[in-house]
Design a protein around this motif. Structure first.
Motif, PDB file in Angstrom:
ATOM      1  N   UNK A  15      -0.090  -8.599   8.963  1.00  0.00           N
ATOM      2  CA  UNK A  15       0.688  -7.587   8.228  1.00  0.00           C
ATOM      3  C   UNK A  15       1.980  -7.350   8.996  1.00  0.00           C
ATOM      4  N   UNK A  16       3.035  -7.122   8.276  1.00  0.00           N
ATOM      5  CA  UNK A  16       4.335  -6.861   8.914  1.00  0.00           C
ATOM      6  C   UNK A  16       4.569  -5.370   9.135  1.00  0.00           C
ATOM      7  N   UNK A  17       3.913  -4.541   8.327  1.00  0.00           N
ATOM      8  CA  UNK A  17       4.058  -3.086   8.435  1.00  0.00           C
ATOM      9  C   UNK A  17       2.674  -2.443   8.316  1.00  0.00           C
ATOM     10  N   UNK A  18       2.571  -1.177   8.713  1.00  0.00           N
ATOM     11  CA  UNK A  18       1.306  -0.459   8.607  1.00  0.00           C
ATOM     12  C   UNK A  18       0.941  -0.278   7.143  1.00  0.00           C
ATOM     13  N   UNK A  19      -0.308  -0.496   6.786  1.00  0.00           N
ATOM     14  CA  UNK A  19      -0.741  -0.296   5.402  1.00  0.00           C
ATOM     15  C   UNK A  19      -0.451   1.130   4.931  1.00  0.00           C
ATOM     16  N   UNK A  20      -0.056   1.258   3.688  1.00  0.00           N
ATOM     17  CA  UNK A  20       0.306   2.581   3.167  1.00  0.00           C
ATOM     18  C   UNK A  20      -0.890   3.528   3.166  1.00  0.00           C
ATOM     19  N   UNK A  21      -2.108   3.004   3.057  1.00  0.00           N
ATOM     20  CA  UNK A  21      -3.300   3.862   3.092  1.00  0.00           C
ATOM     21  C   UNK A  21      -3.525   4.459   4.484  1.00  0.00           C
ATOM     22  N   UNK A  22      -3.091   3.759   5.519  1.00  0.00           N
ATOM     23  CA  UNK A  22      -3.281   4.196   6.904  1.00  0.00           C
ATOM     24  C   UNK A  22      -2.145   5.093   7.397  1.00  0.00           C
ATOM     25  N   UNK A  23      -0.954   4.862   6.928  1.00  0.00           N
ATOM     26  CA  UNK A  23       0.244   5.516   7.452  1.00  0.00           C
ATOM     27  C   UNK A  23       0.175   7.047   7.497  1.00  0.00           C
TER      28      UNK A  23
END
Length: 168
Positions: A15-23
């Motif tokens: 993944x390039x960015x943190x998952x939106x569910x985790x953020x």
């Protein structure tokens, strides 16, 4: 105290960015625990921008992370004694290797990673917890991470948080 528990992020490969569910949970965390396999130093730096981080190195981490981070840590939060390790190695199961790393030490909770398989169970008064992976679920149905709530009186609760899409 709200603690987010991660392992096996394998970023930026998975993944390039943190998952939106985790953020949102990262943004509200009082502390973050990572059980290894960041892959890249930038992942640790990114987590540190959200909250203080306690972490160990994993078997695929970059050489600078392996040099900087211990293979195991003992942590205490309001009296809760936590053992933290990645769990990699030869022989035995991941859980058995993680437990062997803290043999003879009085801990309440053992956090480990490596297998990408979420685990939450108790054996002989010790709670075993693997958060799974928020970015590399492998053969699991869903991506996952953990949330540990530790109260000032020493009571605590622990749970997995699951989601299906690491992007949206």
């Amino acid at each position: 105290m709200r603690i987010i528990i991660l392992a096996d992020t394998h970023m930026p490969r998975m993944a390039k960015v943190w998952p939106s569910a985790l953020l949102p949970d990262l943004q509200q965390a009082d502390h973050i625990i990572h059980a290894g396999d960041f892959q890249d130093r930038r992942v640790l730096d990114s987590l540190s921008s959200f909250a203080p981080v306690s972490a160990v190195s994993g078997n695929i981490d970059s050489s600078d992370l392996i040099e900087e981070l211990p293979k195991k840590q003992l942590l205490t939060f309001h009296g809760l004694k936590v053992g933290l390790t990645h769990g990699d190695g030869k022989g035995k199961t991941t859980e058995q290797r993680a437990r062997a790393g803290f043999e003879g030490e009085a801990i309440d909770l053992l956090i480990f990673g490596h297998s990408h398989i979420p685990v939450h169970k108790e054996e002989d008064g010790l709670v075993f917890f693997n958060p799974g992976s928020p970015t590399d679920k492998r053969r699991q149905e869903k991506f996952s991470y953990g949330e540990l709530i530790v109260n000032e009186d020493g009571t605590w609760s622990l749970r997995h948080i699951y989601y299906e899409d690491k992007k949206g």
